[in-house]
Design a protein around this motif. Structure first.
Motif, PDB file in Angstrom:
ATOM      1  N   THR A 124       8.098   9.775 -16.394  1.00  0.00           N
ATOM      2  CA  THR A 124       8.313   8.361 -16.672  1.00  0.00           C
ATOM      3  C   THR A 124       8.995   8.173 -18.015  1.00  0.00           C
ATOM      4  OG1 THR A 124       6.109   8.155 -17.641  1.00  0.00           O
ATOM      5  CG2 THR A 124       6.330   7.662 -15.286  1.00  0.00           C
ATOM      6  N   ALA A 125       9.854   7.173 -18.089  1.00  0.00           N
ATOM      7  CA  ALA A 125      10.641   6.935 -19.300  1.00  0.00           C
ATOM      8  C   ALA A 125       9.958   5.932 -20.213  1.00  0.00           C
ATOM      9  CB  ALA A 125      12.019   6.416 -18.922  1.00  0.00           C
ATOM     10  N   LEU A 126      10.331   5.965 -21.482  1.00  0.00           N
ATOM     11  CA  LEU A 126       9.936   4.912 -22.403  1.00  0.00           C
ATOM     12  C   LEU A 126      10.692   3.638 -22.046  1.00  0.00           C
ATOM     13  CD1 LEU A 126       9.975   6.727 -25.875  1.00  0.00           C
ATOM     14  CD2 LEU A 126       7.969   6.011 -24.584  1.00  0.00           C
ATOM     15  N   PRO A 127      10.121   2.471 -22.345  1.00  0.00           N
ATOM     16  CA  PRO A 127      10.865   1.223 -22.085  1.00  0.00           C
ATOM     17  C   PRO A 127      12.113   1.145 -22.948  1.00  0.00           C
ATOM     18  CG  PRO A 127       8.868   0.783 -23.349  1.00  0.00           C
ATOM     19  CD  PRO A 127       8.779   2.214 -22.909  1.00  0.00           C
ATOM     20  N   ASP A 128      13.116   0.465 -22.462  1.00  0.00           N
ATOM     21  CA  ASP A 128      14.379   0.343 -23.189  1.00  0.00           C
ATOM     22  C   ASP A 128      14.182  -0.201 -24.599  1.00  0.00           C
ATOM     23  OD1 ASP A 128      15.524   1.166 -20.840  1.00  0.00           O
ATOM     24  OD2 ASP A 128      16.224  -0.826 -20.253  1.00  0.00           O
ATOM     25  N   GLU A 129      13.232  -1.108 -24.736  1.00  0.00           N
ATOM     26  CA  GLU A 129      13.016  -1.763 -26.026  1.00  0.00           C
ATOM     27  C   GLU A 129      12.664  -0.781 -27.132  1.00  0.00           C
ATOM     28  OE1 GLU A 129      11.692  -2.640 -23.144  1.00  0.00           O
ATOM     29  OE2 GLU A 129      12.833  -4.494 -22.768  1.00  0.00           O
ATOM     30  N   ASP A 130      12.123   0.393 -26.760  1.00  0.00           N
ATOM     31  CA  ASP A 130      11.718   1.367 -27.775  1.00  0.00           C
ATOM     32  C   ASP A 130      12.903   1.981 -28.513  1.00  0.00           C
ATOM     33  OD1 ASP A 130       9.117   0.877 -27.273  1.00  0.00           O
ATOM     34  OD2 ASP A 130       8.651   2.786 -26.321  1.00  0.00           O
ATOM     35  N   TYR A 131      14.109   1.828 -27.958  1.00  0.00           N
ATOM     36  CA  TYR A 131      15.280   2.311 -28.692  1.00  0.00           C
ATOM     37  C   TYR A 131      15.472   1.538 -30.003  1.00  0.00           C
ATOM     38  CZ  TYR A 131      17.173   5.480 -25.157  1.00  0.00           C
ATOM     39  OH  TYR A 131      17.374   6.537 -24.299  1.00  0.00           O
ATOM     40  N   ALA A 132      14.857   0.358 -30.099  1.00  0.00           N
ATOM     41  CA  ALA A 132      14.953  -0.432 -31.337  1.00  0.00           C
ATOM     42  C   ALA A 132      14.144   0.185 -32.470  1.00  0.00           C
ATOM     43  CB  ALA A 132      14.497  -1.861 -31.078  1.00  0.00           C
ATOM     44  N   LEU A 133      13.229   1.103 -32.150  1.00  0.00           N
ATOM     45  CA  LEU A 133      12.410   1.747 -33.174  1.00  0.00           C
ATOM     46  C   LEU A 133      13.254   2.661 -34.047  1.00  0.00           C
ATOM     47  CD1 LEU A 133       9.381   2.798 -30.935  1.00  0.00           C
ATOM     48  CD2 LEU A 133       9.394   0.953 -32.646  1.00  0.00           C
ATOM     49  N   PRO A 134      12.871   2.848 -35.311  1.00  0.00           N
ATOM     50  CA  PRO A 134      13.509   3.876 -36.128  1.00  0.00           C
ATOM     51  C   PRO A 134      13.370   5.233 -35.454  1.00  0.00           C
ATOM     52  CG  PRO A 134      12.140   2.446 -37.481  1.00  0.00           C
ATOM     53  CD  PRO A 134      11.845   2.093 -36.046  1.00  0.00           C
ATOM     54  N   PHE A 135      14.288   6.136 -35.746  1.00  0.00           N
ATOM     55  CA  PHE A 135      14.327   7.410 -35.026  1.00  0.00           C
ATOM     56  C   PHE A 135      13.009   8.175 -35.105  1.00  0.00           C
ATOM     57  CE2 PHE A 135      15.257  12.015 -34.870  1.00  0.00           C
ATOM     58  CZ  PHE A 135      15.636  12.082 -33.531  1.00  0.00           C
ATOM     59  N   LYS A 136      12.387   8.239 -36.265  1.00  0.00           N
ATOM     60  CA  LYS A 136      11.142   8.999 -36.413  1.00  0.00           C
ATOM     61  C   LYS A 136      10.042   8.457 -35.512  1.00  0.00           C
ATOM     62  CE  LYS A 136      11.787  10.924 -41.046  1.00  0.00           C
ATOM     63  NZ  LYS A 136      11.263  10.993 -42.432  1.00  0.00           N
ATOM     64  N   GLU A 137       9.969   7.130 -35.401  1.00  0.00           N
ATOM     65  CA  GLU A 137       8.956   6.528 -34.540  1.00  0.00           C
ATOM     66  C   GLU A 137       9.276   6.780 -33.068  1.00  0.00           C
ATOM     67  OE1 GLU A 137       7.913   2.462 -35.438  1.00  0.00           O
ATOM     68  OE2 GLU A 137       8.445   2.749 -37.552  1.00  0.00           O
ATOM     69  N   ALA A 188      21.578   0.912 -31.641  1.00  0.00           N
ATOM     70  CA  ALA A 188      22.612  -0.068 -31.987  1.00  0.00           C
ATOM     71  C   ALA A 188      22.619  -1.228 -30.998  1.00  0.00           C
ATOM     72  CB  ALA A 188      23.973   0.615 -32.029  1.00  0.00           C
ATOM     73  N   MET A 189      22.471  -0.922 -29.712  1.00  0.00           N
ATOM     74  CA  MET A 189      22.505  -1.952 -28.678  1.00  0.00           C
ATOM     75  C   MET A 189      21.275  -2.845 -28.734  1.00  0.00           C
ATOM     76  SD  MET A 189      24.070   0.158 -25.437  1.00  0.00           S
ATOM     77  CE  MET A 189      24.057  -1.275 -24.369  1.00  0.00           C
ATOM     78  N   MET A 190      20.106  -2.234 -28.957  1.00  0.00           N
ATOM     79  CA  MET A 190      18.865  -2.995 -28.942  1.00  0.00           C
ATOM     80  C   MET A 190      18.663  -3.837 -30.200  1.00  0.00           C
ATOM     81  SD  MET A 190      17.222  -2.927 -26.186  1.00  0.00           S
ATOM     82  CE  MET A 190      17.606  -2.145 -24.624  1.00  0.00           C
ATOM     83  N   THR A 191      19.196  -3.388 -31.309  1.00  0.00           N
ATOM     84  CA  THR A 191      19.033  -4.131 -32.561  1.00  0.00           C
ATOM     85  C   THR A 191      20.218  -5.041 -32.863  1.00  0.00           C
ATOM     86  OG1 THR A 191      20.013  -2.332 -33.874  1.00  0.00           O
ATOM     87  CG2 THR A 191      17.613  -2.285 -33.538  1.00  0.00           C
ATOM     88  N   GLY A 192      21.329  -4.821 -32.160  1.00  0.00           N
ATOM     89  CA  GLY A 192      22.531  -5.592 -32.442  1.00  0.00           C
ATOM     90  C   GLY A 192      23.284  -5.103 -33.652  1.00  0.00           C
ATOM     91  N   ASN A 193      22.815  -3.995 -34.220  1.00  0.00           N
ATOM     92  CA  ASN A 193      23.470  -3.406 -35.388  1.00  0.00           C
ATOM     93  C   ASN A 193      24.478  -2.375 -34.914  1.00  0.00           C
ATOM     94  OD1 ASN A 193      24.215  -2.315 -37.837  1.00  0.00           O
ATOM     95  ND2 ASN A 193      22.234  -1.334 -38.253  1.00  0.00           N
ATOM     96  N   MET A 194      25.666  -2.847 -34.541  1.00  0.00           N
ATOM     97  CA  MET A 194      26.645  -1.959 -33.942  1.00  0.00           C
ATOM     98  C   MET A 194      27.255  -0.991 -34.945  1.00  0.00           C
ATOM     99  SD  MET A 194      26.065  -2.997 -31.014  1.00  0.00           S
ATOM    100  CE  MET A 194      27.154  -1.882 -30.132  1.00  0.00           C
ATOM    101  N   GLY A 195      26.970  -1.180 -36.225  1.00  0.00           N
ATOM    102  CA  GLY A 195      27.450  -0.244 -37.233  1.00  0.00           C
ATOM    103  C   GLY A 195      26.433   0.815 -37.593  1.00  0.00           C
ATOM    104  N   TYR A 196      25.341   0.885 -36.818  1.00  0.00           N
ATOM    105  CA  TYR A 196      24.253   1.830 -37.133  1.00  0.00           C
ATOM    106  C   TYR A 196      24.735   3.275 -37.042  1.00  0.00           C
ATOM    107  CZ  TYR A 196      20.093   4.689 -36.436  1.00  0.00           C
ATOM    108  OH  TYR A 196      19.137   5.671 -36.524  1.00  0.00           O
ATOM    109  N   LYS A 197      24.356   4.065 -38.032  1.00  0.00           N
ATOM    110  CA  LYS A 197      24.639   5.493 -38.044  1.00  0.00           C
ATOM    111  C   LYS A 197      23.327   6.251 -38.282  1.00  0.00           C
ATOM    112  CE  LYS A 197      29.172   5.100 -37.798  1.00  0.00           C
ATOM    113  NZ  LYS A 197      29.924   5.556 -36.593  1.00  0.00           N
ATOM    114  N   PRO A 198      23.055   7.288 -37.512  1.00  0.00           N
ATOM    115  CA  PRO A 198      21.813   8.047 -37.711  1.00  0.00           C
ATOM    116  C   PRO A 198      21.821   8.775 -39.043  1.00  0.00           C
ATOM    117  CG  PRO A 198      23.221   9.125 -36.095  1.00  0.00           C
ATOM    118  CD  PRO A 198      23.859   7.812 -36.395  1.00  0.00           C
ATOM    119  N   ASP A 199      20.603   9.019 -39.585  1.00  0.00           N
ATOM    120  CA  ASP A 199      20.515   9.729 -40.858  1.00  0.00           C
ATOM    121  C   ASP A 199      20.422  11.233 -40.622  1.00  0.00           C
ATOM    122  OD1 ASP A 199      17.907  10.249 -40.031  1.00  0.00           O
ATOM    123  OD2 ASP A 199      17.021   8.711 -41.318  1.00  0.00           O
TER     124      ASP A 199
END
Length: 455
Positions: A124-137, A188-199
């Protein structure tokens, strides 16, 4: 977004587990109340079809594989699939009724517990909304999902099923790991921050998943993860989007990153073979240079060459693949019927709007070359022959009109996956162009006019 986690499905996988058992894999199939004459076994990139005999029996033999995750279906219900797992040396059987494939499906063999597990437990997958979480979470949640899935695996008591438990744990890890690759896009899609870059931590985690282990060489989930990770971790080529240069860059990264020969061979083949299979052999010298330098596995090379040869049968300068089609009166025609004339082939269908837009131009072309040594040949790839017949009887079509039907050998030989498609043959049936310009193109008439002896 859930499609981003498609690898969480019970995907077909081919797994090298090194269990030391000798011999090939034999799977016998017995079908009552046959819905068709065929049963299909799909594993890795292979689609095997076995014809049932008069009593509903068929047999699959798989050579030189340590373990296989596969799916089985019985035509015409290709939408229904059952999972099968087999290991080297297995002698197993499947039985079912063609009237109720899934309801009566029964597997007998040493891997029966594994097959039962694969057909009852779904990741089973995580819900789509969880992509809004910071990567570590997000990573922490994925690890919990993986651990829970492995607990279920162990709770099923599968230790008696060969190496399945160990292999399935790896499959689970990389099925969930695939969602990590998509975090930057999903975030980027879930937060609307299309300029997001991973650390930097994101890249460190992805790197940590790249194990250099021969056991993973044929596990589809690992191969899929590894080749995409190669793109993500290759900073110099991370922004390359075009498919061919991206594929070549991934192959270069893999050639330099992996030391295990078996794994490196498998990953390079995983990239190169599908590309050639889908897009052909034009301008692939860089891809071939890397492949032929590093891949030494004879079975993989044979598969790669077969994919190249598939395209070569319809290359210019070669005799055209055979054609068999019928006219409105049911008369069968072959290319021999047009010997001595150039043949301009139009592959089309009644439902195809771009095909219809070319028809007035095709009529003009035929008028321009009236009396010339050229035949304008329409080949319908319609599934519904009656619709083709109706259109032919209107009298609005030009040239010689024949019914080829859908997915014919001729269509497959030319690798036609989109219409309209135009082909030009010389007077002896040799291919001049396997992807000729359309009638609406100015250069088409110019090319035809320049053909030797056309008038």
């Amino acid at each position: 977004m859930k499609r981003l986690a498609v690898l969480l499905a019970m995907a077909v996988s081919l797994v090298a587990c090194g269990n030391g058992r000798e011999g090939n894999i034999v799977l016998e199939v017995d079908v009552t109340d046959q819905a068709s004459k065929e049963v299909v076994l799909i594993y890795h990139d292979q689609i095997l079809t076995a014809e049932l005999d008069s009593v509903g029996h068929a047999e699959f033999v798989i050579d030189d594989e340590d373990a296989v995750y596969a799916r089985m279906c019985h035509y015409p219900r290709v939408d229904q699939m059952m999972n099968v797992y087999l290991e080297r040396g297995d002698r197993a059987s499947v039985s079912f009724s063609g009237k109720d494939f899934k309801g009566t499906f029964a597997f007998e063999g040493e891997m029966e517990p594994a097959v039962k597990y694969l057909n009852t437990v779904v990741l089973t997958a995580l819900p789509d909304e969880d992509y809004a979480l910071p990567f570590k979470e997000y990573l922490a949640k994925i690890k919990v999902k993986e651990q829970d899935a492995v607990k279920l695996l162990k709770a099923n008591g599968l230790r008696s099923a060969g190496n399945f438990e160990k292999i399935e744990a790896a499959r689970i890890k990389y099925a969930y790991g695939a969602t990590l690759l998509m975090h930057s896009v999903g975030h980027a899609m879930m937060t609307g921050n299309m300029g997001y870059k991973p650390d930097a931590d994101y890249y460190k985690v992805i790197e940590s998943y790249l194990e250099d282990d021969a056991m993973l060489a044929s596990l589809d989930e690992y191969c899929s993860f590894a080749v995409e990770a190669a793109h993500i971790l290759d900073e110099a080529n991370r922004d390359v989007k075009a498919l061919y240069p991206k594929t070549v860059a991934q192959m270069r990264f893999i050639a330099g990153r992996f030391n295990d020969v078996k794994l490196r061979n498998a990953l390079l083949h995983y990239l190169a073979a599908p590309y050639v299979d889908r897009f052909g052999t034009a301008d692939i010298q860089e891809l071939e240079n890397i492949y032929r330098t590093y891949v030494k596995d004879e079975a993989l090379i044979a598969d790669f060459e077969a994919k190249i040869d598939k395209w070569n049968v319809s290359m210019p300068g070669k005799p055209s693949p055979a054609l068999s089609a019928v006219d409105i009166d049911g008369k069968e025609w072959t290319l021999a019927d047009f010997k001595g004339k150039y043949v301009y082939i139009d592959m089309w269908a009644t439902w195809c709007a771009p095909c219809k837009r070319e028809m007035p131009y095709l009529k003009e072309l035929e008028k321009k070359f009236a009396g010339a040594d050229i035949v304008f040949l329409g080949l319908s790839v319609d599934r519904d022959k009656a619709k083709w017949e109706e259109m032919v009887r209107t009298g609005n079509l030009t040239g010689v009109q024949l019914y080829l039907g859908a997915q014919s050998r001729f269509q497959k030989a030319y690798n036609v996956d989109g219409i309209p498609r135009f082909i030009l043959l010389d007077k002896e049936g040799v291919i001049i162009s396997n992807d000729m310009t359309r009638p609406s193109a100015k250069e088409t008439a110019e090319t035809l006019e320049a053909l030797p002896g056309i008038r």
